[in-house]
Write a protein that holds these residues in place. Structure first.
Motif, PDB file in Angstrom:
ATOM      1  N   GLN A   1      34.680  14.700  42.757  1.00 23.82           N
ATOM      2  CA  GLN A   1      35.023  14.768  44.169  1.00 23.82           C
ATOM      3  C   GLN A   1      35.040  16.222  44.637  1.00 23.82           C
ATOM      4  O   GLN A   1      35.534  17.098  43.923  1.00 23.82           O
ATOM      5  N   PRO A   2      34.518  16.491  45.833  1.00 23.00           N
ATOM      6  CA  PRO A   2      34.525  17.874  46.321  1.00 23.00           C
ATOM      7  C   PRO A   2      35.927  18.304  46.724  1.00 23.00           C
ATOM      8  O   PRO A   2      36.727  17.502  47.214  1.00 23.00           O
ATOM      9  N   SER A   3      36.229  19.567  46.497  1.00 19.43           N
ATOM     10  CA  SER A   3      37.503  20.136  46.943  1.00 19.43           C
ATOM     11  C   SER A   3      37.226  21.477  47.596  1.00 19.43           C
ATOM     12  O   SER A   3      36.314  22.203  47.191  1.00 19.43           O
ATOM     13  N   ALA A   4      37.995  21.798  48.610  1.00 19.33           N
ATOM     14  CA  ALA A   4      37.775  23.018  49.377  1.00 19.33           C
ATOM     15  C   ALA A   4      38.670  24.135  48.865  1.00 19.33           C
ATOM     16  O   ALA A   4      39.858  23.928  48.579  1.00 19.33           O
ATOM     17  N   LEU A   5      38.101  25.326  48.752  1.00 17.63           N
ATOM     18  CA  LEU A   5      38.862  26.500  48.356  1.00 17.63           C
ATOM     19  C   LEU A   5      39.995  26.767  49.337  1.00 17.63           C
ATOM     20  O   LEU A   5      41.066  27.225  48.949  1.00 17.63           O
ATOM     21  N   THR A   6      39.766  26.476  50.616  1.00 15.33           N
ATOM     22  CA  THR A   6      40.814  26.688  51.621  1.00 15.33           C
ATOM     23  C   THR A   6      42.041  25.829  51.332  1.00 15.33           C
ATOM     24  O   THR A   6      43.176  26.290  51.516  1.00 15.33           O
ATOM     25  N   ASP A   7      41.839  24.588  50.869  1.00 15.88           N
ATOM     26  CA  ASP A   7      42.967  23.725  50.525  1.00 15.88           C
ATOM     27  C   ASP A   7      43.697  24.249  49.295  1.00 15.88           C
ATOM     28  O   ASP A   7      44.930  24.236  49.224  1.00 15.88           O
ATOM     29  N   PHE A   8      42.924  24.690  48.301  1.00 13.94           N
ATOM     30  CA  PHE A   8      43.487  25.240  47.064  1.00 13.94           C
ATOM     31  C   PHE A   8      44.388  26.430  47.385  1.00 13.94           C
ATOM     32  O   PHE A   8      45.530  26.523  46.916  1.00 13.94           O
ATOM     33  N   ALA A   9      43.879  27.351  48.195  1.00 11.84           N
ATOM     34  CA  ALA A   9      44.643  28.553  48.532  1.00 11.84           C
ATOM     35  C   ALA A   9      45.875  28.212  49.363  1.00 11.84           C
ATOM     36  O   ALA A   9      46.967  28.754  49.138  1.00 11.84           O
ATOM     37  N   TRP A  10      45.706  27.310  50.330  1.00 13.20           N
ATOM     38  CA  TRP A  10      46.832  26.919  51.177  1.00 13.20           C
ATOM     39  C   TRP A  10      47.961  26.320  50.352  1.00 13.20           C
ATOM     40  O   TRP A  10      49.143  26.637  50.567  1.00 13.20           O
ATOM     41  N   ALA A  11      47.633  25.467  49.393  1.00 14.97           N
ATOM     42  CA  ALA A  11      48.651  24.827  48.556  1.00 14.97           C
ATOM     43  C   ALA A  11      49.442  25.871  47.771  1.00 14.97           C
ATOM     44  O   ALA A  11      50.667  25.778  47.646  1.00 14.97           O
ATOM     45  N   LEU A  12      48.750  26.887  47.248  1.00 14.97           N
ATOM     46  CA  LEU A  12      49.442  27.939  46.497  1.00 14.97           C
ATOM     47  C   LEU A  12      50.340  28.772  47.407  1.00 14.97           C
ATOM     48  O   LEU A  12      51.480  29.089  47.058  1.00 14.97           O
ATOM     49  N   VAL A  13      49.825  29.124  48.586  1.00 13.13           N
ATOM     50  CA  VAL A  13      50.615  29.923  49.516  1.00 13.13           C
ATOM     51  C   VAL A  13      51.849  29.154  49.973  1.00 13.13           C
ATOM     52  O   VAL A  13      52.962  29.700  50.040  1.00 13.13           O
ATOM     53  N   ARG A  14      51.691  27.890  50.269  1.00  7.76           N
ATOM     54  CA  ARG A  14      52.812  27.080  50.741  1.00  7.76           C
ATOM     55  C   ARG A  14      53.902  26.968  49.670  1.00  7.76           C
ATOM     56  O   ARG A  14      55.086  26.855  49.983  1.00  7.76           O
ATOM     57  N   ASN A  15      53.481  27.028  48.394  1.00  9.01           N
ATOM     58  CA  ASN A  15      54.440  26.942  47.296  1.00  9.01           C
ATOM     59  C   ASN A  15      54.967  28.305  46.859  1.00  9.01           C
ATOM     60  O   ASN A  15      55.641  28.428  45.831  1.00  9.01           O
ATOM     61  N   GLY A  16      54.635  29.347  47.634  1.00  8.53           N
ATOM     62  CA  GLY A  16      55.137  30.673  47.317  1.00  8.53           C
ATOM     63  C   GLY A  16      54.413  31.357  46.176  1.00  8.53           C
ATOM     64  O   GLY A  16      54.950  32.279  45.553  1.00  8.53           O
ATOM     65  N   SER A  17      53.174  30.926  45.884  1.00  8.25           N
ATOM     66  CA  SER A  17      52.416  31.481  44.753  1.00  8.25           C
ATOM     67  C   SER A  17      51.113  32.104  45.227  1.00  8.25           C
ATOM     68  O   SER A  17      50.051  31.885  44.628  1.00  8.25           O
ATOM     69  N   ALA A  18      51.168  32.892  46.288  1.00  8.26           N
ATOM     70  CA  ALA A  18      49.953  33.457  46.879  1.00  8.26           C
ATOM     71  C   ALA A  18      49.156  34.283  45.883  1.00  8.26           C
ATOM     72  O   ALA A  18      47.915  34.265  45.883  1.00  8.26           O
ATOM     73  N   LEU A  19      49.825  34.994  44.992  1.00  5.09           N
ATOM     74  CA  LEU A  19      49.119  35.855  44.041  1.00  5.09           C
ATOM     75  C   LEU A  19      48.306  35.059  43.027  1.00  5.09           C
ATOM     76  O   LEU A  19      47.401  35.611  42.384  1.00  5.09           O
ATOM     77  N   ASP A  20      48.607  33.761  42.875  1.00 11.43           N
ATOM     78  CA  ASP A  20      47.824  32.931  41.961  1.00 11.43           C
ATOM     79  C   ASP A  20      46.419  32.676  42.483  1.00 11.43           C
ATOM     80  O   ASP A  20      45.557  32.182  41.750  1.00 11.43           O
ATOM     81  N   VAL A  21      46.179  32.988  43.752  1.00  8.26           N
ATOM     82  CA  VAL A  21      44.830  32.873  44.311  1.00  8.26           C
ATOM     83  C   VAL A  21      43.921  33.951  43.719  1.00  8.26           C
ATOM     84  O   VAL A  21      42.719  33.735  43.545  1.00  8.26           O
ATOM     85  N   ILE A  22      44.474  35.100  43.385  1.00  7.24           N
ATOM     86  CA  ILE A  22      43.688  36.249  42.933  1.00  7.24           C
ATOM     87  C   ILE A  22      43.042  35.976  41.581  1.00  7.24           C
ATOM     88  O   ILE A  22      43.683  35.446  40.663  1.00  7.24           O
ATOM     89  N   GLU A  23      41.778  36.337  41.459  1.00  6.29           N
ATOM     90  CA  GLU A  23      41.040  36.158  40.205  1.00  6.29           C
ATOM     91  C   GLU A  23      41.701  36.945  39.079  1.00  6.29           C
ATOM     92  O   GLU A  23      42.106  38.095  39.258  1.00  6.29           O
ATOM     93  N   ASP A  24      41.779  36.331  37.904  1.00  8.27           N
ATOM     94  CA  ASP A  24      42.366  37.009  36.744  1.00  8.27           C
ATOM     95  C   ASP A  24      41.460  38.146  36.275  1.00  8.27           C
ATOM     96  O   ASP A  24      40.233  38.038  36.312  1.00  8.27           O
ATOM     97  N   GLY A  25      42.070  39.217  35.824  1.00 10.77           N
ATOM     98  CA  GLY A  25      41.328  40.292  35.178  1.00 10.77           C
ATOM     99  C   GLY A  25      40.557  41.203  36.102  1.00 10.77           C
ATOM    100  O   GLY A  25      39.596  41.857  35.669  1.00 10.77           O
TER     101      GLY A  25
END
Length: 264
Positions: A132-156
């Protein structure tokens, strides 16, 4: 362009792990370029196809907005244009995909998606384990809403920036890619937020089911080239799920929402 496109570095065969200073330079250069198209050029220009492959990089990694094949002039005084849908799947603003309503903030949405790609190293559209397709915008929004905005940033990322700067860029990207037109900033405001200490406005709640439906709509209008382009007009498209209602109405579960979408 000596360094090809942003897509080459993020997703191409010669993918490079760009340092944070280079990513920041690309984000700012792209934002300034779009701000010029919207407010410096006369008449203003709406690009309509902002994506990673249309951001070219010179030998100093200065970003240049390229490929104006789908661009539209926006005469002064017009609040929006009604036009056939054109662009690339995953980057098209919801109001444009649904209704053919084109404004400068349609480009702002696309910029937000590109900025999220630049920050996360992930593509605008991905496929989950069930296909199933998923949008990066939804992925990022979910992290930001949960207070984990920095988890959007690529590792390394080499030479990572200060956490507060990285978080600010994530918040700007999520704000730009908000599904509701008037929740997005202008490109002038985006440049100011990225260049100065100006804070990012509070993020408005967003209708996640509406975004999921947008992917289906984009798929229905997708040609073999990956471009959304349709000369034949609008037809009814029905979404099953929750209706996002106005402040004076209550949300209805299980209602059928008829939307307009341009199809081939």
């Amino acid at each position: 362009m000596e360094n090809g496109s942003l897509y080459d570095h993020l997703f191409g065969s010669a993918k490079k792990n760009l340092s944070w200073p280079i990513r920041q330079k690309i984000a700012l250069g792209t934002a300034r370029g779009l701000a010029y198209l919207h407010y410096g050029a006369q008449p203003s220009i709406i690009h309509r196809d902002i994506k990673a492959s249309n951001i070219l990089l010179d030998h100093k990694f200065e970003a240049k907005v390229a490929d104006f094949g789908l661009a539209k002039f926006n005469p002064e005084g017009m609040t929006h244009m009604s036009t056939r849908v054109a662009g690339t799947m995953g980057y098209v603003a919801p109001e444009y995909a649904l209704y053919g309503q084109l404004t400068e903030r349609s480009d702002v949405f696309s910029f937000g998606v590109v900025l999220l790609e630049l920050l996360s190293g992930k593509k605008a559209l991905q496929t989950d384990h069930d296909g199933q397709p998923s949008a990066l915008t939804d992925f990022a929004w979910a992290l930001v809403r949960n207070g984990s905005a920095l988890d959007v940033i690529e590792d390394g990322i080499p030479e990572p920036g200060p956490p507060e700067v990285l978080e600010k860029y994530v918040l700007v990207a999520v704000l730009c890619s908000h599904p509701q037109l008037y929740a997005r900033p202008t490109m002038d405001q985006v440049v100011k937020m990225l260049e100065t200490d100006e804070s990012v406005p509070s993020l408005m709640e967003r209708p996640i089911p509406f975004i999921a439906g947008r992917i289906d709509i984009e798929k229905s209008a997708l040609s073999n080239s990956g471009q959304l382009c349709s000369p034949t007009g609008y037809q009814a498209y029905t979404l099953q799920g929750r209706r996002i209602s106005s402040s004076k109405e209550e949300t209805e579960e299980g209602s059928s929402v008829s939307e307009a979408v341009t199809t081939d």
